[in-house]
Design a protein around this motif. Structure first.
Motif, PDB file in Angstrom:
ATOM      1  N   ASN A  75     -52.769 -28.021 -37.866  1.00 58.27           N
ATOM      2  CA  ASN A  75     -53.078 -29.302 -37.223  1.00 58.27           C
ATOM      3  C   ASN A  75     -53.376 -30.374 -38.257  1.00 58.27           C
ATOM      4  OD1 ASN A  75     -55.430 -31.195 -36.027  1.00 58.27           O
ATOM      5  ND2 ASN A  75     -53.990 -30.626 -34.413  1.00 58.27           N
ATOM      6  N   ARG A  76     -54.097 -29.992 -39.300  1.00 54.55           N
ATOM      7  CA  ARG A  76     -54.414 -30.961 -40.348  1.00 54.55           C
ATOM      8  C   ARG A  76     -53.131 -31.453 -41.035  1.00 54.55           C
ATOM      9  NH1 ARG A  76     -57.825 -28.070 -42.878  1.00 54.55           N
ATOM     10  NH2 ARG A  76     -59.641 -28.907 -41.770  1.00 54.55           N
ATOM     11  N   HIS A  78     -51.299 -33.819 -38.621  1.00 50.63           N
ATOM     12  CA  HIS A  78     -51.997 -35.103 -38.538  1.00 50.63           C
ATOM     13  C   HIS A  78     -51.733 -35.950 -39.779  1.00 50.63           C
ATOM     14  CE1 HIS A  78     -55.306 -37.987 -38.179  1.00 50.63           C
ATOM     15  NE2 HIS A  78     -55.356 -37.674 -36.901  1.00 50.63           N
ATOM     16  N   VAL A 129     -55.461 -25.995 -29.865  1.00 48.66           N
ATOM     17  CA  VAL A 129     -55.224 -26.646 -31.157  1.00 48.66           C
ATOM     18  C   VAL A 129     -53.722 -26.845 -31.377  1.00 48.66           C
ATOM     19  CG1 VAL A 129     -55.417 -26.400 -33.663  1.00 48.66           C
ATOM     20  CG2 VAL A 129     -57.362 -25.839 -32.207  1.00 48.66           C
ATOM     21  N   TYR A 130     -52.932 -25.820 -31.052  1.00 49.23           N
ATOM     22  CA  TYR A 130     -51.485 -25.980 -31.182  1.00 49.23           C
ATOM     23  C   TYR A 130     -50.954 -26.991 -30.162  1.00 49.23           C
ATOM     24  CZ  TYR A 130     -50.797 -22.339 -34.685  1.00 49.23           C
ATOM     25  OH  TYR A 130     -50.807 -21.622 -35.861  1.00 49.23           O
ATOM     26  N   VAL A 179     -55.900 -24.616 -37.101  1.00 49.67           N
ATOM     27  CA  VAL A 179     -56.581 -25.834 -37.544  1.00 49.67           C
ATOM     28  C   VAL A 179     -55.943 -26.380 -38.818  1.00 49.67           C
ATOM     29  CG1 VAL A 179     -58.769 -26.736 -38.440  1.00 49.67           C
ATOM     30  CG2 VAL A 179     -58.764 -25.281 -36.393  1.00 49.67           C
ATOM     31  N   CYS A 184     -43.824 -25.379 -35.137  1.00 50.67           N
ATOM     32  CA  CYS A 184     -44.454 -26.056 -33.992  1.00 50.67           C
ATOM     33  C   CYS A 184     -43.442 -26.957 -33.290  1.00 50.67           C
ATOM     34  CB  CYS A 184     -45.644 -26.896 -34.454  1.00 50.67           C
ATOM     35  SG  CYS A 184     -47.137 -25.980 -34.808  1.00 50.67           S
ATOM     36  N   TYR A 243     -52.581 -29.643 -29.307  1.00 52.60           N
ATOM     37  CA  TYR A 243     -52.867 -30.925 -29.966  1.00 52.60           C
ATOM     38  C   TYR A 243     -51.825 -31.203 -31.041  1.00 52.60           C
ATOM     39  CZ  TYR A 243     -55.578 -34.337 -32.741  1.00 52.60           C
ATOM     40  OH  TYR A 243     -55.989 -35.441 -33.460  1.00 52.60           O
ATOM     41  N   CYS A 244     -51.404 -30.175 -31.784  1.00 55.21           N
ATOM     42  CA  CYS A 244     -50.306 -30.349 -32.747  1.00 55.21           C
ATOM     43  C   CYS A 244     -49.069 -30.895 -32.040  1.00 55.21           C
ATOM     44  CB  CYS A 244     -49.949 -29.019 -33.411  1.00 55.21           C
ATOM     45  SG  CYS A 244     -51.179 -28.354 -34.551  1.00 55.21           S
ATOM     46  N   PHE A 266     -62.428 -29.065 -36.071  1.00 58.24           N
ATOM     47  CA  PHE A 266     -61.284 -29.517 -36.865  1.00 58.24           C
ATOM     48  C   PHE A 266     -61.645 -29.737 -38.328  1.00 58.24           C
ATOM     49  CE2 PHE A 266     -59.735 -30.545 -32.590  1.00 58.24           C
ATOM     50  CZ  PHE A 266     -58.492 -29.950 -32.652  1.00 58.24           C
ATOM     51  N   THR A 324     -54.017 -35.273 -24.943  1.00 54.36           N
ATOM     52  CA  THR A 324     -54.923 -34.902 -26.032  1.00 54.36           C
ATOM     53  C   THR A 324     -56.374 -34.979 -25.597  1.00 54.36           C
ATOM     54  OG1 THR A 324     -53.345 -35.619 -27.719  1.00 54.36           O
ATOM     55  CG2 THR A 324     -55.662 -35.502 -28.368  1.00 54.36           C
TER      56      THR A 324
END
Length: 283
Positions: free
Chosen positions: A161-162, A165, A90-91, A158, A257, A93-94, A138, A58
């Motif tokens: 991702n939210r 998270h 971003v994906y 994004v 994902c 990071y997902c 983000f 990350t």
């Protein structure tokens, strides 16, 4: 960056392995030993490895995102190609949130959270040095002027991702109180150089000036390790936990994902390799 000295990395080979692992084609002549090692790990070792390595990946993703966001003059909107790479990151990071957050809640409570507390009673992800430059993206602030399909797809990434998270946080900390929030009754601990060192120390990260090629090599080696683990053990080695998941993790785009996590790792590797190649051309 996670390490100052960098070994040579065969980018083409690692990218090919990532593609094979993502497609379920296990290249036994190259990764069979790593697969066997991954299978024989205890669950404590496995999920500790995922927590540390997933965070290191990350940090590298955030670093590459920051390089893209700062590549042009201040105030300029990133190019379509940069927006597409940002979407891949971003994906990615997902994928790392899902990977780190795959540990059972009881193991998080007994193994991971106590060790973060021992590092500092207010230990917080807000201390991550690489996150500050990408926080605006983000939170939807950095790309207000971007237009077109690539910008729309990045905004969608994004949002996903939210959801990921929030879902991981709800699954692992159902009380909603992080270590930082628990310590708020005491003197607040704000991000600083000291907290950055504490954070890096916990995640076995050393920082030094390194080239884009070296950053890519660090990232590719870790992506390969993560992909090998997933090929050997799956994302949920203890079985399906869908009944215990919060609603955010059951959203269609989040489940997509999860089902494509190996392909997301491959896409991150390709984007990073392209960035390193472009940097060499500019040098």
């Amino acid at each position: 960056m996670p390490e100052a000295s960098v070994e040579r990395c065969d980018t083409a080979l690692v990218l090919r392995e990532l593609g094979e692992l993502a497609g379920g084609l296990l290249p036994a002549d190259r990764v069979s030993g790593a697969l066997e090692s991954a299978r024989t790990s205890s669950f404590d070792q496995l999920f500790w490895f995922r927590w540390i390595t997933g965070h290191q990946v990350t940090f590298l993703i955030w670093h590459l995102m920051e390089r893209l966001l700062s590549a042009g003059p201040e105030g300029d909107v990133p190019s379509s190609a940069s927006l597409a790479k940002l979407e891949a990151y971003v994906y990615g990071y997902c994928a790392m949130l899902l990977y780190c957050g795959s540990c059972p809640r009881d193991l998080y409570d007994s193994l991971i959270r106590p060790r973060m507390f021992l590092q500092h009673r207010a230990f917080s992800g807000t201390w991550a040095p690489d996150f500050a430059p990408v926080r605006g993206l983000f939170r939807g602030r950095d790309l207000l002027g971007a237009q077109g399909r690539e910008a729309a797809e990045l905004s969608r990434a994004v949002e996903v991702n939210r959801a990921v998270h929030e879902g991981i946080a709800a699954r692992l900390v159902p009380s909603g109180r992080s270590l930082l929030q628990q310590s708020m009754t005491e003197v607040p601990v704000r991000p600083s150089e000291r907290t950055a060192v504490i954070y890096d120390n916990f995640f076995l990260t050393l920082r030094a000036p390194v080239s884009d090629e070296a950053v890519t090599a660090q990232l590719l080696r870790r992506l390969r390790a993560v992909a090998t683990d997933l090929a050997a053990n799956g994302l949920h080695p203890l079985g399906d936990d869908s009944e215990a998941r919060p609603e955010e993790l059951l959203r269609e785009e989040v489940l997509r994902c999860e089902s494509r996590i190996g392909h997301l790792l491959h896409q991150v590797g390709e984007a990073a390799a392209g960035h390193a190649y472009e940097s060499r051309l500019r040098a």
